[in-house]
Design a protein around this motif. Structure first.
Motif, mmCIF file in Angstrom:
data_model
loop_
_atom_site.group_PDB
_atom_site.id
_atom_site.type_symbol
_atom_site.label_atom_id
_atom_site.label_comp_id
_atom_site.label_asym_id
_atom_site.label_seq_id
_atom_site.Cartn_x
_atom_site.Cartn_y
_atom_site.Cartn_z
ATOM 1 N N UNK A 39 -35.029 -3.721 -50.279
ATOM 2 C CA UNK A 39 -34.624 -2.124 -50.541
ATOM 3 C C UNK A 39 -32.982 -2.238 -50.399
ATOM 4 N N UNK A 40 -32.657 -2.878 -49.155
ATOM 5 C CA UNK A 40 -31.212 -3.052 -48.715
ATOM 6 C C UNK A 40 -30.475 -3.575 -49.946
ATOM 7 N N UNK A 41 -31.006 -5.020 -50.190
ATOM 8 C CA UNK A 41 -30.455 -5.887 -51.011
ATOM 9 C C UNK A 41 -30.107 -5.141 -52.654
ATOM 10 N N UNK A 42 -31.197 -4.276 -53.138
ATOM 11 C CA UNK A 42 -31.097 -3.739 -54.623
ATOM 12 C C UNK A 42 -29.922 -2.876 -54.498
ATOM 13 N N UNK A 43 -29.912 -2.083 -53.460
ATOM 14 C CA UNK A 43 -28.711 -1.044 -53.298
ATOM 15 C C UNK A 43 -27.472 -1.633 -53.381
ATOM 16 N N UNK A 44 -27.221 -2.841 -52.577
ATOM 17 C CA UNK A 44 -25.922 -3.364 -52.281
ATOM 18 C C UNK A 44 -25.454 -3.952 -53.458
ATOM 19 N N UNK A 45 -26.630 -4.809 -54.439
ATOM 20 C CA UNK A 45 -26.176 -5.556 -55.596
ATOM 21 C C UNK A 45 -25.971 -4.324 -56.782
ATOM 22 N N UNK A 62 -32.116 4.430 -60.135
ATOM 23 C CA UNK A 62 -32.103 5.751 -59.439
ATOM 24 C C UNK A 62 -33.464 6.267 -58.853
ATOM 25 N N UNK A 63 -34.236 6.462 -60.083
ATOM 26 C CA UNK A 63 -35.661 7.066 -60.003
ATOM 27 C C UNK A 63 -36.754 6.224 -59.272
ATOM 28 N N UNK A 64 -36.802 4.840 -59.494
ATOM 29 C CA UNK A 64 -37.757 4.130 -58.986
ATOM 30 C C UNK A 64 -37.343 3.611 -57.457
ATOM 31 N N UNK A 65 -36.190 3.384 -57.320
ATOM 32 C CA UNK A 65 -35.796 3.116 -55.839
ATOM 33 C C UNK A 65 -36.430 3.796 -54.579
ATOM 34 N N UNK A 66 -36.204 5.203 -54.676
ATOM 35 C CA UNK A 66 -36.597 6.037 -53.661
ATOM 36 C C UNK A 66 -38.221 6.262 -53.786
ATOM 37 N N UNK A 67 -38.830 5.862 -54.811
ATOM 38 C CA UNK A 67 -40.282 6.201 -55.221
ATOM 39 C C UNK A 67 -40.741 4.883 -54.530
ATOM 40 N N UNK A 68 -40.119 3.685 -54.654
ATOM 41 C CA UNK A 68 -40.797 2.462 -54.260
ATOM 42 C C UNK A 68 -41.032 2.404 -52.651
#
Length: 192
Positions: A45-51, A63-69
């Motif tokens: 979660x941290x890494x995908x946001x950083x990348x 932007x949709x799937x990250x908070x859902x996950x």
């Protein structure tokens, strides 16, 4: 669409059933293995946001799937610890944390739909809540009080951090509601 951050987010979604199945396996280290999977998901979660920011690979899908996950795996973990411990000091915070996530998600969606999404951006309190919540869940999922004979008190720390996360959660939810209140209380003009 298939950027590195989006792939990491999809991996996190796919880890949810694995995480739940491993937790309920009937073998000695099942809970510790599930806690490790949860930790790995938190790191992705941290890494995908950083990348996404670093590589400039932010997408509407991400932007949709990250908070859902995030919300799916945290909700699963909260249900699992409430089931395992059957203790009001776990169950009540788990219910409050889950309710807060639903409330804030709905509030953000409504604010975005009315063009005021900047009023409910993630705050420092929300980030601190997330950190406390993730660490609490790792400790409580693992059920570790000692490791190789050395006391580490993960469960005790998990209880404390879960309570801290709950207080921060209610605090941040209140702050979001106060920020959005003026938009929620606007009386629409009557149609002619």
């Amino acid at each position: 669409m298939w950027t590195i951050p989006n792939i990491l987010t999809c991996v996190r979604v796919l880890l949810i059933p694995v995480f739940v199945i491993v937790y309920f396996l009937d073998w000695k280290w099942a809970h510790q293995a599930a806690a490790f999977i949860f930790w790995f998901a938190a790191v992705t979660d941290w890494l995908d946001g950083y990348l996404a920011r670093k590589l400039q690979q932010s997408t509407p899908f991400g932007a949709f799937l990250d908070p859902v996950a995030d919300k799916l795996i945290v909700a699963a973990a909260l249900l699992m610890i409430a089931h395992t411990y059957q203790d009001p000091w776990i169950t009540i915070p788990a219910v409050l944390l889950t309710a807060r996530e639903v409330f804030v998600s709905a509030l953000r969606e409504w604010m975005a739909g009315s063009g005021h999404e900047d009023s409910v951006q993630v705050s420092f309190i929300g980030k601190a809540k997330t950190m406390a919540q993730m660490l609490a869940l790792i400790g409580l999922l693992s059920e570790l009080q000692e490791f190789m004979g050395i006391p580490i008190y993960w469960v005790t720390l998990g209880y404390i951090l879960l309570l801290i996360a709950t207080v921060l959660s209610v605090w941040s939810m209140t702050a979001y509601l106060i920020a959005a209140w003026k938009y929620l209380t606007i009386v629409p003009e009557a149609k002619k």
